[in-house]
Enzyme design. Structure first.
Site, mmCIF file in Angstrom:
data_model
loop_
_atom_site.group_PDB
_atom_site.id
_atom_site.type_symbol
_atom_site.label_atom_id
_atom_site.label_comp_id
_atom_site.label_asym_id
_atom_site.label_seq_id
_atom_site.Cartn_x
_atom_site.Cartn_y
_atom_site.Cartn_z
ATOM 1 N N ARG A 220 24.556 -1.077 -19.660
ATOM 2 C CA ARG A 220 25.288 0.185 -19.506
ATOM 3 C C ARG A 220 26.373 0.320 -20.576
ATOM 4 N NH1 ARG A 220 25.756 0.796 -13.077
ATOM 5 N NH2 ARG A 220 26.318 -1.373 -13.225
ATOM 6 N N ASP B 264 25.615 -7.003 -16.486
ATOM 7 C CA ASP B 264 26.261 -6.239 -17.560
ATOM 8 C C ASP B 264 27.457 -6.945 -18.189
ATOM 9 O OD1 ASP B 264 24.425 -4.302 -16.888
ATOM 10 O OD2 ASP B 264 25.817 -3.185 -15.624
ATOM 11 N N THR C 175 26.813 -9.311 -11.800
ATOM 12 C CA THR C 175 26.184 -8.205 -12.551
ATOM 13 C C THR C 175 25.698 -8.737 -13.890
ATOM 14 O OG1 THR C 175 26.587 -6.136 -13.742
ATOM 15 C CG2 THR C 175 28.521 -7.461 -13.269
ATOM 16 N N ASP D 89 30.442 -6.623 -17.357
ATOM 17 C CA ASP D 89 31.442 -5.570 -17.595
ATOM 18 C C ASP D 89 32.634 -5.635 -16.645
ATOM 19 O OD1 ASP D 89 30.059 -4.882 -15.328
ATOM 20 O OD2 ASP D 89 29.710 -2.795 -15.892
HETATM 21 P P1 ATP Z 1 26.827 -2.560 -10.382
HETATM 22 O O1 ATP Z 1 27.829 -2.886 -11.461
HETATM 23 O O2 ATP Z 1 25.645 -3.404 -10.438
HETATM 24 O O3 ATP Z 1 26.504 -1.084 -10.307
HETATM 25 P P2 ATP Z 1 28.666 -2.129 -8.276
HETATM 26 O O4 ATP Z 1 29.213 -3.010 -7.224
HETATM 27 O O5 ATP Z 1 29.649 -1.519 -9.229
HETATM 28 O O6 ATP Z 1 27.536 -2.933 -8.999
HETATM 29 P P3 ATP Z 1 28.327 0.416 -6.927
HETATM 30 O O7 ATP Z 1 27.092 1.162 -6.561
HETATM 31 O O8 ATP Z 1 29.367 1.105 -7.731
HETATM 32 O O9 ATP Z 1 27.833 -0.938 -7.610
HETATM 33 O O10 ATP Z 1 29.053 -0.074 -5.573
HETATM 34 C C1 ATP Z 1 28.321 -0.850 -4.640
HETATM 35 C C2 ATP Z 1 28.730 -0.458 -3.267
HETATM 36 O O11 ATP Z 1 30.130 -0.734 -3.067
HETATM 37 C C3 ATP Z 1 28.594 1.025 -2.936
HETATM 38 O O12 ATP Z 1 27.265 1.400 -2.633
HETATM 39 C C4 ATP Z 1 29.512 1.137 -1.731
HETATM 40 O O13 ATP Z 1 28.878 0.647 -0.576
HETATM 41 C C5 ATP Z 1 30.663 0.180 -2.129
HETATM 42 N N1 ATP Z 1 31.737 0.967 -2.758
HETATM 43 C C6 ATP Z 1 31.722 1.550 -3.980
HETATM 44 N N2 ATP Z 1 32.863 2.227 -4.215
HETATM 45 C C7 ATP Z 1 33.631 2.077 -3.104
HETATM 46 C C8 ATP Z 1 34.928 2.549 -2.713
HETATM 47 N N3 ATP Z 1 35.676 3.332 -3.509
HETATM 48 N N4 ATP Z 1 35.399 2.169 -1.501
HETATM 49 C C9 ATP Z 1 34.664 1.398 -0.683
HETATM 50 N N5 ATP Z 1 33.430 0.943 -0.984
HETATM 51 C C10 ATP Z 1 32.913 1.271 -2.170
#
Ligand code: ATP
Length: 323
Positions: free
Chosen positions: A171, A127, A125, A129
């Site tokens: 963010r 960010d 990422t 974060d």
């Molecule tokens: P970024 O920081 O760039 O947003 P991220 O990995 O935090 O990246 P999210 O959209 O929060 O991005 O999560 C990515 C994907 O992970 C989701 O679309 C989903 O498929 C999976 N995911 C998120 N939360 C869960 C959960 N609680 N359990 C299982 N899978 C999850």
């Protein structure tokens, strides 16, 4: 363990490809097979999965974006979605996975581990974060993109004696703003976690004018995706003086571009380390780099921790920029 699956999930980040390459190449050189899973957890459930030949990763280390594409697939938070993913893993004979993404993706990685498929998370990422790592894959490239853009904005700011409020991504994490602010010698940084006095900033800009510096650069952290932090800041600033001011929202340009050498090396180290962990039969871990040492922590520990940006950069910038 014979087959490792790799997917990228959540927001894309530069050097995700370098991480994919490292995982696949390290797996192949350890005698395993590597499978790319397109479109994150959505592609896993859909069975959009293909075997990597070592040559498939040629010319990928310097490319931005993710060659496996990324997607958001909230359905994976439900057991039903996870079980559909497991069916595909069985079908393709994949025994373990590496998931590259942010904290949401780590939840998916943990669920897979709980279902018996060891999964390692890599922090991908811009960010920065993620707790338990000093740097995430993509942060350095995004930071350098922001710095390059602000340097260019400075040229036009000087030419027209203008104040620019430049909104950067990140963010709720202020990392890009803090680092870019110091790196560009910003007159002020506006970022979550740091109270600021807008009147004081206005006075400083006015003093600068008197002292012969008749332009200004304020670096603003977005705070939330899609926010209008910079235009809103300028509206308030104008209440304290007659400034010829412009807001620039740098936006998604920060997500793209050729990864910096630092990001490529970080991604390569982390990707290879993830395969080492899987070879040791480990799962449910998130890879990070602390004090320049690549290491792993339980994903559950990350959920109970909070990323701490380097706040000393804020004070440093004030010491160096406020006369
Ligand atoms: P970024 O920081 O760039 O947003 P991220 O990995 O935090 O990246 P999210 O959209 O929060 O991005 O999560 C990515 C994907 O992970 C989701 O679309 C989903 O498929 C999976 N995911 C998120 N939360 C869960 C959960 N609680 N359990 C299982 N899978 C999850």
């Amino acid at each position: 363990m014979k087959r490792i699956g790799i997917l990228t999930s959540g927001g894309d980040a530069p050097a995700m490809n370098a991480a994919i390459r490292a995982v696949a190449r390290k797996a192949i050189s350890a005698g395993l097979e590597a499978y790319g899973i397109n479109y994150g957890f959505a592609g896993l459930v859909a069975g959009d999965i293909h075997k990597f030949a070592a040559a498939d990763l040629d010319d990928s280390i310097d490319e931005g974006g993710t060659l496996l594409y990324s997607a958001r697939y909230p359905e994976f938070a439900q057991v039903e979605g996870q079980l559909k993913g497991i069916e595909q893993l069985k079908k393709f004979g994949i025994d373990a996975l590496v998931v590259i993404g942010g904290d949401g993706s780590y939840h998916g990685a943990l669920r897979l581990t709980e279902h018996g498929y060891n999964t390692i998370g890599l922090p991908g990422t811009i960010d920065n974060d993620i707790p338990y790592t000093d740097f995430t894959i993509g942060f350095d490239t995004a930071l350098n993109t922001a710095v390059e853009a602000i340097d260019k904005i400075r040229d036009t700011a000087k030419s027209h004696q203008r104040v620019f409020a430049v909104q950067v991504m990140g963010r709720k994490a202020a990392d890009i703003a803090l680092w870019a602010g110091v790196a560009t010698g910003a007159d002020a940084i506006v970022a979550p976690g740091h109270d600021y006095d807008i009147k004081e900033i206005a006075e400083k800009l006015k003093r600068n004018r008197v002292d012969g510096k008749d332009y200004g650069i304020i670096v603003i952290a977005e705070g939330d995706a899609n926010s209008d932090a910079a235009p809103e800041f300028l509206e308030k600033l104008k209440e304290y003086g007659d400034f010829d001011a412009r807001a620039v929202v740098l936006g998604h340009v920060q997500r793209g571009g050729r990864p910096t050498a630092r990001d490529r090396v970080l991604a390569s180290k982390m990707g290879a380390y993830a395969v080492d962990l899987l070879l040791q039969g480990k799962g449910g871990l998130a890879v990070g780099i602390l004090d320049n040492k690549v290491q792993a922590h339980d994903i559950t520990d990350l959920f109970n921790a909070k990323h701490q940006p380097d706040s000393s950069l804020y004070e440093l910038n004030q010491d160096l920029s406020f006369k």
